[in-house]
Design a protein around this motif. Structure first.
Motif, PDB file in Angstrom:
ATOM      1  N   LEU A 227       0.840  -1.198   0.000  1.00  0.00           N
ATOM      2  CA  LEU A 227       0.000   0.000   0.000  1.00  0.00           C
ATOM      3  C   LEU A 227       0.879   1.254   0.000  1.00  0.00           C
ATOM      4  N   SER A 228       1.357   1.622  -1.176  1.00  0.00           N
ATOM      5  CA  SER A 228       2.192   2.815  -1.292  1.00  0.00           C
ATOM      6  C   SER A 228       1.490   3.943  -2.018  1.00  0.00           C
ATOM      7  N   ARG A 229       0.469   3.621  -2.832  1.00  0.00           N
ATOM      8  CA  ARG A 229      -0.269   4.649  -3.572  1.00  0.00           C
ATOM      9  C   ARG A 229      -1.753   4.347  -3.523  1.00  0.00           C
ATOM     10  N   MET A 230      -2.534   5.342  -3.092  1.00  0.00           N
ATOM     11  CA  MET A 230      -3.974   5.128  -2.979  1.00  0.00           C
ATOM     12  C   MET A 230      -4.632   5.011  -4.342  1.00  0.00           C
TER      13      MET A 230
ATOM     14  N   GLU B 132       0.477  17.240 -10.926  1.00  0.00           N
ATOM     15  CA  GLU B 132       0.570  15.812 -10.595  1.00  0.00           C
ATOM     16  C   GLU B 132      -0.735  15.245 -10.071  1.00  0.00           C
ATOM     17  N   LEU B 133      -1.612  16.110  -9.580  1.00  0.00           N
ATOM     18  CA  LEU B 133      -2.895  15.634  -9.058  1.00  0.00           C
ATOM     19  C   LEU B 133      -3.718  14.963 -10.148  1.00  0.00           C
TER      20      LEU B 133
ATOM     21  N   THR C  36       2.130   9.088 -12.931  1.00  0.00           N
ATOM     22  CA  THR C  36       3.345   9.595 -12.301  1.00  0.00           C
ATOM     23  C   THR C  36       3.401   9.213 -10.826  1.00  0.00           C
ATOM     24  N   ASP C  37       4.634   9.094 -10.325  1.00  0.00           N
ATOM     25  CA  ASP C  37       4.850   8.704  -8.937  1.00  0.00           C
ATOM     26  C   ASP C  37       4.328   9.778  -7.978  1.00  0.00           C
ATOM     27  N   LEU C  38       4.158   9.359  -6.737  1.00  0.00           N
ATOM     28  CA  LEU C  38       3.621  10.243  -5.707  1.00  0.00           C
ATOM     29  C   LEU C  38       4.528  10.241  -4.485  1.00  0.00           C
ATOM     30  N   PRO C  39       4.454  11.296  -3.669  1.00  0.00           N
ATOM     31  CA  PRO C  39       5.183  11.277  -2.399  1.00  0.00           C
ATOM     32  C   PRO C  39       4.658  10.149  -1.504  1.00  0.00           C
ATOM     33  N   PRO C  40       5.444   9.723  -0.518  1.00  0.00           N
ATOM     34  CA  PRO C  40       4.979   8.666   0.395  1.00  0.00           C
ATOM     35  C   PRO C  40       3.666   9.042   1.072  1.00  0.00           C
ATOM     36  N   LEU C  41       2.872   8.028   1.352  1.00  0.00           N
ATOM     37  CA  LEU C  41       1.580   8.228   1.987  1.00  0.00           C
ATOM     38  C   LEU C  41       1.752   8.388   3.487  1.00  0.00           C
TER      39      LEU C  41
END
Length: 575
Positions: free
Chosen positions: A64-67, A401-402, A407-412
């Motif tokens: 679970l790294s990206r919602m 980025e929204l 594209t990658d995202l900052p940590p949750l």
């Protein structure tokens, strides 16, 4: 393995939905649904895939790294069977979120261990005025020198009998408003078996295969270490959990809507003996086009709600509530329209078109959650007077980025999410996109507006004017005027605001996709047709109907039907 690889693997593991030779196809799924059973072969697929790892943060061994990726992973499951998706996994995620949000490290490790071992966790929520009160009953945890003594019952709990773990919202006192409940994380295998009793299973019209049973607990000792967060934190943990959970709602309802649209499109495209088809009827073409647009709008909301948790956690509250409120509403109404196209086949519970009736039955259950549409509107309304005074037409727009799909995202970090937003950058994106389109007109920049840009420009301006009208209303409304904020008029205004946000999300996604290699998403046809459809709901002054844009959208519906691709922003390959 990349997120796309994981999604593709799960899709291929299930195999073709329409194949009679597939033991996980629609014939087997509908037969299991009629029996009120989850298809055991399908559960074995999820066991082998390790679905529970999708619900566990990486620091505890999960994925679970990206919602936004979690929402997409769930779609191959919910396209087939909401009972499987909810009963096997999503309910476990709902149960675990309060632990990820407010638990200590030992509790998070305990929850992760249960899930990664393939066990289930069930959530036992308290009752609220707008909640999921099938039966109004709850649990009470009385203080004890070694912890608590738990008493009470609840008649309807998903996976009550199958769960090894329980996350219980229990009344722990009559403290000040909002502090009466606490959260307990329990391992059922460690509770005295004579103190915990399974109650009878309840049947439901939707999600028939999900086990909705009950629990009765009598004088059961619970250690103090089971307390998640502090005493009386239950209400706040419930609200914080909803910020995460609501972002998942659009993905699961649009997955069901995807199967419904595919079923109806297949019905409409079939040739009749005279060589004609239902597609020769303008109304049928309009229904298919509108249903696809509603799925795209829902996915734009899903994208914003899930990625906002990573990118703008202090401003995402209203977006999560809007996504969970509006997406089920749009999908439900388009499914009603599609049922008229199917005619008597919309009632079929088996055969070639039986999946439509199943998705129609399942939708109200999948979209309800702990708080229905009114609860989601209630969480939006108190924020609007603040936005009117301090945010609208003043905030900077949301980061690009929204709105980007891959594209990658900052940590949750779930602790960063705020219950009330301190700004509204998505509304600012609406204004920025309107300015972009109007600047393109002045400079004759065809790349910025594309074919049909004049209609999109007109529609964007109409939604920006609507935002200004909302600003005028809410700037005169006191934030603490509870009577005004819960009036029918205010609820209507919240509905209008939700539609404005949906238009903003569509424009943001379109703008960010123009540099990508997806010709459909980069084409202004779909946002033009989507904003026209949303504008009709709002009663805005509209330009002439964008017929060419709608024709382009319908062509995509049929191309994805025959090319076996999903009806969402991603157009993923289907088995």
């Amino acid at each position: 393995m990349t997120p796309q690889d994981r999604i593709d693997r799960l899709e291929q593991d299930f195999g073709p939905l329409l194949s009679d030779e597939n033991p996980l196809g629609q014939h087997a799924l509908l037969a299991a649904d009629a029996r009120g059973e989850v298809l055991s072969e399908a559960e074995r697929v999820l066991d082998a895939y390790g679905l529970n790892a999708e619900f566990v943060p990486p620091e505890f061994g999960g994925r679970l790294s990206r919602m936004d990726v979690l929402g997409r992973v769930l779609r191959p499951i919910f396209r087939r069977d909401a009972s499987l998706g909810f009963g096997y996994g999503l309910n476990c995620f709902f149960a675990a979120v309060p632990v990820w949000t407010g638990g200590n490290r030992a509790q998070r490790e305990q929850a992760a261990r249960m899930l990664l071992e393939g066990r289930r966790i069930a959530v036992v929520r308290h009752e609220v005025a707008h909640g999921n009160a099938f039966v109004r009953d709850e649990f009470e945890a009385r203080p004890h020198p070694d912890g608590f003594v738990l008493d009470g019952s609840k008649a309807v709990i998903a996976n009550a009998a199958r769960a090894a773990g329980l996350v219980v919202f229990a009344r722990t006192g009559a403290e000040e408003r909002g502090r009466a409940h606490s959260v307990l994380l329990l391992d059922r295998t460690e509770l005295p078996p004579d103190r915990v009793e399974d109650l009878e299973r309840h049947t439901t019209n939707g999600m028939r295969s999900t086990e909705f049973g009950g629990l009765r607990v009598v004088d059961c000792p619970v250690p103090r270490s089971a307390l998640v967060g502090g005493l009386g934190d239950g209400y706040e943990l419930s609200l914080r959990s909803s910020l995460v959970i609501r972002g998942m709602i659009p993905s699961i309802v649009l997955a069901g809507g995807d199967t419904a649209l595919r079923t109806v499109a297949r019905f409409a495209a079939r040739p009749r003996s005279d060589g004609r088809s239902s597609l020769d009827v303008q109304h049928v073409r309009d229904v298919l086009t509108g249903a696809f647009l509603d799925l795209l709008v829902s996915d734009c909301l899903a994208l914003v709600a899930t990625r906002a948790l990573h990118l703008i956690p202090k401003q995402m509250s209203a977006y999560a509530a809007t996504a969970a409120y509006l997406a089920p509403k749009l999908v439900a109404e388009s499914m009603d329209e599609m049922s008229a196209v199917l005619g008597q086949q919309s009632f079929a519970e088996d055969g070639a078109y039986g999946m439509f009736q199943k998705q129609l039955r399942d939708l109200p259950v999948t979209s309800l959650g702990h708080a229905g549409s009114a609860g989601r509107q209630v969480s939006i309304l108190p924020q609007l007077p603040f936005f009117a005074r301090h945010a609208w037409f003043a905030d900077p727009e949301a980061p690009g980025e929204l709105f980007r799909l891959h594209t990658d995202l900052p940590p949750l970090d779930l602790a960063e999410a705020a219950l009330l937003g301190d700004g509204d950058p998505l509304a600012a994106t609406l204004v920025a996109c309107t300015d972009l389109l109007e600047a393109a007109e002045e400079t004759d920049d065809g790349d910025a507006e594309g074919d049909g840009g004049s209609a999109l420009r007109f529609l964007a301006r109409g939604f920006t004017v609507e935002l200004d009208e909302l600003r005028k209303v809410f700037v005169d409304m006191a934030p603490d005027d509870r009577r005004a904020l819960v009036s029918p008029h205010a609820f209507g205004l919240a509905d209008r605001y939700a539609l404005v946000l949906a238009a903003a999300a569509c424009l943001g996604v379109w703008r960010e996709q123009r540099a990508e290699d997806d010709p459909f998403l980069a084409d202004p046809s779909w946002p033009t047709a989507a904003l026209y459809r949303l504008g009709r709901r709002l009663g805005l002054a509209l330009p002439d109907r964008p017929a060419s844009a709608e024709q382009r959208v319908l062509a995509e519906v049929l191309a994805r039907l025959h090319g076996r691709r999903s009806y969402d922003l991603y157009g993923s390959a289907l088995a």
